[in-house]
Design an enzyme around this catalytic site. Structure first.
Site, short mmCIF file in Angstrom:
data_model
loop_
_atom_site.label_atom_id
_atom_site.label_comp_id
_atom_site.label_asym_id
_atom_site.label_seq_id
_atom_site.Cartn_x
_atom_site.Cartn_y
_atom_site.Cartn_z
CE1 TYR A 58 128.60 6.42 34.20
CE2 TYR A 58 127.21 8.55 34.11
CZ TYR A 58 127.90 7.55 34.59
OH TYR A 58 128.19 7.98 36.07
CB CYS A 59 125.48 1.27 32.09
SG CYS A 59 125.99 0.72 30.38
CE LYS A 60 133.09 -3.02 34.18
NZ LYS A 60 133.39 -4.34 34.66
N GLY A 62 127.90 0.09 28.14
CA GLY A 62 126.72 0.45 27.10
C GLY A 62 125.46 -0.43 27.00
CD1 TRP A 87 133.23 2.52 35.24
CD2 TRP A 87 133.01 4.85 35.58
NE1 TRP A 87 133.79 3.01 36.57
CE2 TRP A 87 133.84 4.48 36.38
CE3 TRP A 87 132.69 6.26 35.56
CZ2 TRP A 87 134.54 5.26 37.44
CZ3 TRP A 87 133.14 7.09 36.27
CH2 TRP A 87 133.99 6.58 37.51
#
Length: 99
Positions: A58-60, A62, A87
């Site tokens: 995961y990131c901020k 996608g 996130w």
């Protein structure tokens, strides 16, 4: 077993992360999953994920997690997933459930 991997930059990770996630910044270290195990551990401070463990990126929002998932597949990881909401969604859901 699943391993949750936050692919945001260390400063973003330090400001808040999903509990249990490890940080593997895809933008500043795109070669991470290509590194030999000993070099990986020296650089990141934890063991390189095994290729038979399910890895969930995961990131901020996608975008970076999608790139990380593609890199993982290219490096021979067999069980690769993404948390598409990343996130932003997790914060929204946990804030809503806390109120």
């Amino acid at each position: 077993d699943k391993l949750l991997i936050d692919v945001r930059e260390p400063s973003e990770y330090a400001a808040g992360a999903i509990p249990g996630a490890i940080n593997l910044p895809i933008t500043s270290a795109p070669e991470a999953l290509c590194l030999p195990e000993d070099e990986f551990e020296d650089r990141f401070g934890f063991e390189k994920p095994k290729k038979d463990v399910e890895v969930v990126f995961y990131c901020k929002a996608g975008v970076r997690s999608a790139a990380a998932a593609k890199l993982a597949v290219q490096q021979g990881y067999e069980k690769v997933a993404e948390y598409p909401g990343s996130w932003v969604e997790w914060v929204k859901k946990t804030n809503e459930s806390a109120s």
